[in-house]
Write a protein that holds these residues in place. Structure first.
Motif, PDB file in Angstrom:
ATOM      1  N   GLY A 255       0.616  11.493  -0.477  1.00  0.00           N
ATOM      2  CA  GLY A 255       0.127  12.372   0.589  1.00  0.00           C
ATOM      3  C   GLY A 255       0.604  11.871   1.935  1.00  0.00           C
ATOM      4  N   HIS A 256       0.232  10.624   2.259  1.00  0.00           N
ATOM      5  CA  HIS A 256       0.774   9.978   3.463  1.00  0.00           C
ATOM      6  C   HIS A 256       2.185   9.478   3.167  1.00  0.00           C
ATOM      7  CE1 HIS A 256       1.028   7.474   7.035  1.00  0.00           C
ATOM      8  NE2 HIS A 256       1.377   6.461   6.258  1.00  0.00           N
ATOM      9  N   HIS A 257       2.369   9.008   1.959  1.00  0.00           N
ATOM     10  CA  HIS A 257       3.669   8.487   1.511  1.00  0.00           C
ATOM     11  C   HIS A 257       3.750   8.732   0.011  1.00  0.00           C
ATOM     12  CE1 HIS A 257       6.509   5.286   0.221  1.00  0.00           C
ATOM     13  NE2 HIS A 257       7.042   5.430   1.412  1.00  0.00           N
TER      14      HIS A 257
ATOM     15  N   SER B 198       0.848  -1.192   0.000  1.00  0.00           N
ATOM     16  CA  SER B 198       0.000   0.000   0.000  1.00  0.00           C
ATOM     17  C   SER B 198       0.885   1.244   0.000  1.00  0.00           C
ATOM     18  CB  SER B 198      -0.924   0.002   1.221  1.00  0.00           C
ATOM     19  OG  SER B 198      -0.160   0.025   2.424  1.00  0.00           O
ATOM     20  N   HIS B 199       2.018   1.143   0.694  1.00  0.00           N
ATOM     21  CA  HIS B 199       3.051   2.179   0.699  1.00  0.00           C
ATOM     22  C   HIS B 199       4.268   1.623   1.415  1.00  0.00           C
ATOM     23  CE1 HIS B 199       1.065   2.679   4.561  1.00  0.00           C
ATOM     24  NE2 HIS B 199       2.050   3.436   5.000  1.00  0.00           N
ATOM     25  N   GLY B 200       5.364   2.370   1.381  1.00  0.00           N
ATOM     26  CA  GLY B 200       6.638   1.798   1.784  1.00  0.00           C
ATOM     27  C   GLY B 200       7.039   1.939   3.236  1.00  0.00           C
ATOM     28  N   HIS B 201       6.135   2.349   4.134  1.00  0.00           N
ATOM     29  CA  HIS B 201       6.530   2.458   5.540  1.00  0.00           C
ATOM     30  C   HIS B 201       6.844   1.077   6.120  1.00  0.00           C
ATOM     31  CE1 HIS B 201       4.472   6.644   5.974  1.00  0.00           C
ATOM     32  NE2 HIS B 201       5.760   6.754   5.674  1.00  0.00           N
ATOM     33  N   GLY B 202       7.690   1.080   7.141  1.00  0.00           N
ATOM     34  CA  GLY B 202       8.266  -0.153   7.666  1.00  0.00           C
ATOM     35  C   GLY B 202       7.256  -1.175   8.141  1.00  0.00           C
ATOM     36  N   ASP B 203       6.094  -0.741   8.600  1.00  0.00           N
ATOM     37  CA  ASP B 203       5.102  -1.682   9.130  1.00  0.00           C
ATOM     38  C   ASP B 203       4.232  -2.293   8.023  1.00  0.00           C
ATOM     39  OD1 ASP B 203       4.263   1.036   8.973  1.00  0.00           O
ATOM     40  OD2 ASP B 203       2.449   0.569  10.081  1.00  0.00           O
ATOM     41  N   HIS B 204       4.652  -2.090   6.786  1.00  0.00           N
ATOM     42  CA  HIS B 204       3.902  -2.678   5.657  1.00  0.00           C
ATOM     43  C   HIS B 204       4.782  -3.550   4.752  1.00  0.00           C
ATOM     44  CE1 HIS B 204       0.373  -0.085   6.476  1.00  0.00           C
ATOM     45  NE2 HIS B 204       1.322   0.660   7.026  1.00  0.00           N
ATOM     46  N   VAL B 205       6.070  -3.569   5.045  1.00  0.00           N
ATOM     47  CA  VAL B 205       7.012  -4.248   4.133  1.00  0.00           C
ATOM     48  C   VAL B 205       7.909  -5.256   4.847  1.00  0.00           C
ATOM     49  CG1 VAL B 205       7.096  -2.168   2.686  1.00  0.00           C
ATOM     50  CG2 VAL B 205       8.864  -2.526   4.411  1.00  0.00           C
TER      51      VAL B 205
ATOM     52  N   GLY C 239      -4.838   1.705   2.299  1.00  0.00           N
ATOM     53  CA  GLY C 239      -3.558   1.783   3.014  1.00  0.00           C
ATOM     54  C   GLY C 239      -3.680   2.613   4.284  1.00  0.00           C
ATOM     55  N   ASP C 240      -2.729   3.525   4.484  1.00  0.00           N
ATOM     56  CA  ASP C 240      -2.790   4.416   5.652  1.00  0.00           C
ATOM     57  C   ASP C 240      -3.386   5.772   5.285  1.00  0.00           C
ATOM     58  OD1 ASP C 240      -1.636   2.410   7.096  1.00  0.00           O
ATOM     59  OD2 ASP C 240       0.209   3.494   7.592  1.00  0.00           O
ATOM     60  N   THR C 241      -3.874   5.910   4.054  1.00  0.00           N
ATOM     61  CA  THR C 241      -4.417   7.201   3.622  1.00  0.00           C
ATOM     62  C   THR C 241      -5.775   7.454   4.257  1.00  0.00           C
ATOM     63  OG1 THR C 241      -3.254   6.963   1.517  1.00  0.00           O
ATOM     64  CG2 THR C 241      -5.045   8.570   1.597  1.00  0.00           C
TER      65      THR C 241
HETATM   66 ZN   LIG Z   1       2.192   4.500   6.794  1.00  0.00          ZN
END
Ligand SMILES: [Zn+2]
Length: 296
Positions: free
Chosen positions: A152-154, A89-96, A171-173
C-alpha cells in the motif's frame, strides 16, 4: 497481559548535543534505535529483536554512515556475535541506507529490499507486483515473530508482530505522521488485515518508523524539519490503529490530503499535493524555528 516491555523514554528530536543514535532498551532482547535528526530529518526508528538463535534488525536508517551513524558498532555491542538477519519494513531509501555496514558481518543475512527477495526470504506465496497479504512466521529462537504482508505504502512492505513485547511494527504504513498511500486499495486491505490481526493477538503498542506530528497543535511538522519541539509520542494504540483504518475507509475514493488529529492520509497523492508539501518544507527552512543553542 504479562509483557516484557517499557517505553519510558524521551526521544531525541533535534536539539544540540544529541547522540548519533539513541538507544532504548524496551525489554529483554528488545531495542529501539532512533537516528539523529540533525543528521537526517527523517530520523527513522529502527528495531532490533533478539532471540536465542538469532536477531532481526528491522531497517538500517536513512544515511550510510558509519561516521555519523555507527549502526553496526551499536548492534554488535548489543548482540555480540549472535547471527543476524537485516531486513526492512519496506524498501524506501530512508530504511535501507546502512545495509552496507553489515556486508562483512559474520553469520549475517541481508534481505534485499526488492519484492522478490522479501517474498523468497520470508516464504510468502507467489507475488505479482506486490507482496501477498498473508501472514508468515519467522523464528528467532524462543521468539516467533509474525510477518504480515502489508503493501500500500510500498509494494514489499511488511508488518512485524512480536509476541514477547506485543509490538506491532508497522513501518511507514501506520505512524503518527503522514501516511502516503500510493496504492490505495492495497493500503485499505492492509489496514483491514492489521486490525483483524490485532483482534486476535495481543498488541501492546503500534510502532511506526517516524514521528511527524506535533502534540499541540495536532498538525504535522513541515517535511524536512530537523527540529521537532513538542513532537508527539511514537507509540500508537490499537484504538488509534482502528481510527486510521476507519479514516482511510472514510476518505476512500477522494484523492488528496486528509488531516486527522493523529495522522494525515495522502490518498494516492497527486503531484500538486507533494509539491505543496515540499514548498511548505522550503518555507520552513527559510523562516522556521531553530533549536536553541546549547549554553556552554
Ligand atoms: Zn516509506
Amino acid at each position: 497481559m504479562n509483557l516484557d516491555v517499557s517505553l519510558d523514554v524521551t526521544w531525541i528530536h533535534g536539539t544540540a548535543g544529541e547522540p548519533d543514535i539513541q538507544l532504548h532498551r524496551a525489554g529483554d532482547g528488545t531495542f529501539i534505535l532512533r537516528q539523529n535528526k540533525a543528521v537526517t530529518y527523517e530520523a527513522p526508528f529502527l528495531f532490533l529483536l533478539a532471540g536465542d538463535d538469532r536477531a532481526l534488525l528491522l531497517d538500517t536508517g536513512a544515511t550510510p554512515g558509519p561516521e555519523s551513524f555507527p549502526l553496526r558498532a551499536t548492534v554488535d555491542e548489543l548482540i555480540g556475535d549472535l547471527p543476524l538477519v537485516v531486513a526492512h519494513s519496506h524498501g524506501h531509501g530512508d530504511h535501507v541506507a546502512a545495509d552496507g555496514q553489515f556486508a562483512d558481518r559474520p553469520h549475517t543475512t541481508i534481505v534485499d529490499r526488492d519484492l522478490e527477495a522479501v517474498r523468497a526470504f520470508f516464504g510468502f506465496g507467489p507475488a505479482d507486483d506486490r507482496l501477498p497479504g498473508e501472514t508468515v512466521t519467522f523464528e528467532l529462537g524462543g521468539r516467533t515473530l509474525s510477518i504480515i504482508g502489508s503493501p500500500g505504502h510500498h509494494k514489499a512492505a511488511i508488518t512485524v508482530h512480536d509476541p514477547r513485547t506485543g509490538f506491532l511494527l508497522t513501518g511507514d504504513t501506520v505512524l503518527p505522521g503522514r501516511l502516503y498511500a500510493f496504492d490505495y486499495p492495497e493500503f485499505l486491505a492492509t489496514l483491514d488485515r492489521l486490525v483483524a490481526f490485532a483482534d486476535e493477538h495481543t498488541v501492546s503498542y503500534v510502532l511506526g518508523c517516524h514521528v511527524e506530528m506535533r502534540q499541540q497543535p495536532r498538525r504535522d511538522f513541515p517535511i524536512g524539519a530537523t527540529y521537532h519541539p513538542g513532537e508527539r509520542r511514537l507509540e500508537m494504540t490499537v484504538e488509534q490503529l482502528r481510527q486510521v483504518r476507519k479514516a482511510a475507509h472514510d476518505v476512500a475514493g477522494r484523492r488528496g490530503v486528509h488531516r486527522f488529529d493523529d495522522f494525515v492520509i495522502y490518498n494516492d497523492p497527486r503531484q500538486g499535493d507533494l509539491l505543496r508539501l515540499l514548498v511548505r518544507g522550503r518555507l520552513h527552512k527559510l523562516i522556521g524555528r531553530r533549536p536553541p543553542r546549547r549554553t556552554p
